[in-house]
Design a protein around this motif. Structure first.
Motif, PDB file in Angstrom:
ATOM      1  N   LYS A  79      38.948  29.830  34.479  1.00 29.34           N
ATOM      2  CA  LYS A  79      39.085  31.153  35.088  1.00 29.34           C
ATOM      3  C   LYS A  79      39.746  32.134  34.138  1.00 29.34           C
ATOM      4  CE  LYS A  79      39.015  29.944  39.940  1.00 29.34           C
ATOM      5  NZ  LYS A  79      39.737  29.943  41.200  1.00 29.34           N
ATOM      6  N   THR A  80      40.772  31.722  33.426  1.00 25.26           N
ATOM      7  CA  THR A  80      41.449  32.640  32.512  1.00 25.26           C
ATOM      8  C   THR A  80      40.622  32.899  31.264  1.00 25.26           C
ATOM      9  OG1 THR A  80      42.684  30.823  31.493  1.00 25.26           O
ATOM     10  CG2 THR A  80      43.754  32.008  33.288  1.00 25.26           C
TER      11      THR A  80
ATOM     12  N   SER B  34      37.898  36.061  31.201  1.00 26.58           N
ATOM     13  CA  SER B  34      38.243  37.471  31.148  1.00 26.58           C
ATOM     14  C   SER B  34      39.002  37.772  29.864  1.00 26.58           C
ATOM     15  CB  SER B  34      39.090  37.842  32.369  1.00 26.58           C
ATOM     16  OG  SER B  34      40.292  37.110  32.351  1.00 26.58           O
TER      17      SER B  34
ATOM     18  N   THR C 175      42.031  39.766  27.787  1.00 23.11           N
ATOM     19  CA  THR C 175      43.412  40.146  28.050  1.00 23.11           C
ATOM     20  C   THR C 175      43.601  41.628  27.770  1.00 23.11           C
ATOM     21  OG1 THR C 175      44.120  39.659  25.794  1.00 23.11           O
ATOM     22  CG2 THR C 175      44.179  37.825  27.379  1.00 23.11           C
TER      23      THR C 175
ATOM     24  N   GLU D 120      41.710  44.341  25.196  1.00 25.74           N
ATOM     25  CA  GLU D 120      41.230  45.666  25.559  1.00 25.74           C
ATOM     26  C   GLU D 120      41.774  46.724  24.606  1.00 25.74           C
ATOM     27  OE1 GLU D 120      41.854  46.697  29.621  1.00 25.74           O
ATOM     28  OE2 GLU D 120      40.812  44.932  30.367  1.00 25.74           O
TER      29      GLU D 120
END
Length: 98
Positions: free
Chosen positions: A26-27, A30, A32, A36
């Motif tokens: 799950k981590t 995406s 961090t 970004e």
């Protein structure tokens, strides 16, 4: 004696292992906030470099009238559409953060 090892392994070890990797998956799906920020910096750098290339091409074109650029032209609307879409997404994301 073997039951003492097998029973805790089944009821404690196996669920722990499964939950551990589910959390990792799950981590990993995406990016961090640091990623970004890095992407935003790279995007700004790419825009500055593109502007510099436009300037260099204009200077070369004034010295050599036969010069034809091989890059995507900045003044064509079809070439600017993906960039405008990206800028809109960035502005939307910044608005959602505030």
């Amino acid at each position: 004696m073997e039951q003492i090892i097998i029973i805790p392994a089944i009821f404690i070890g196996l669920p722990w292992l499964i939950l551990h990797y589910v959390t990792k998956w799950k981590t990993a799906g995406s990016i961090t906030s640091d990623d970004e920020v890095l992407l935003e910096e790279l995007y700004q750098l790419a825009k500055r470099l593109d502007e510099r290339m436009d300037t260099v091409e204009r200077l070369v074109a004034t010295d050599n009238p036969d010069f034809q650029t091989a890059r995507i032209m900045h003044d064509k609307e079809i070439d600017n559409a993906p960039l405008q879409e990206l800028e809109a997404l960035l502005a939307e994301k910044k608005g959602a953060r505030k």
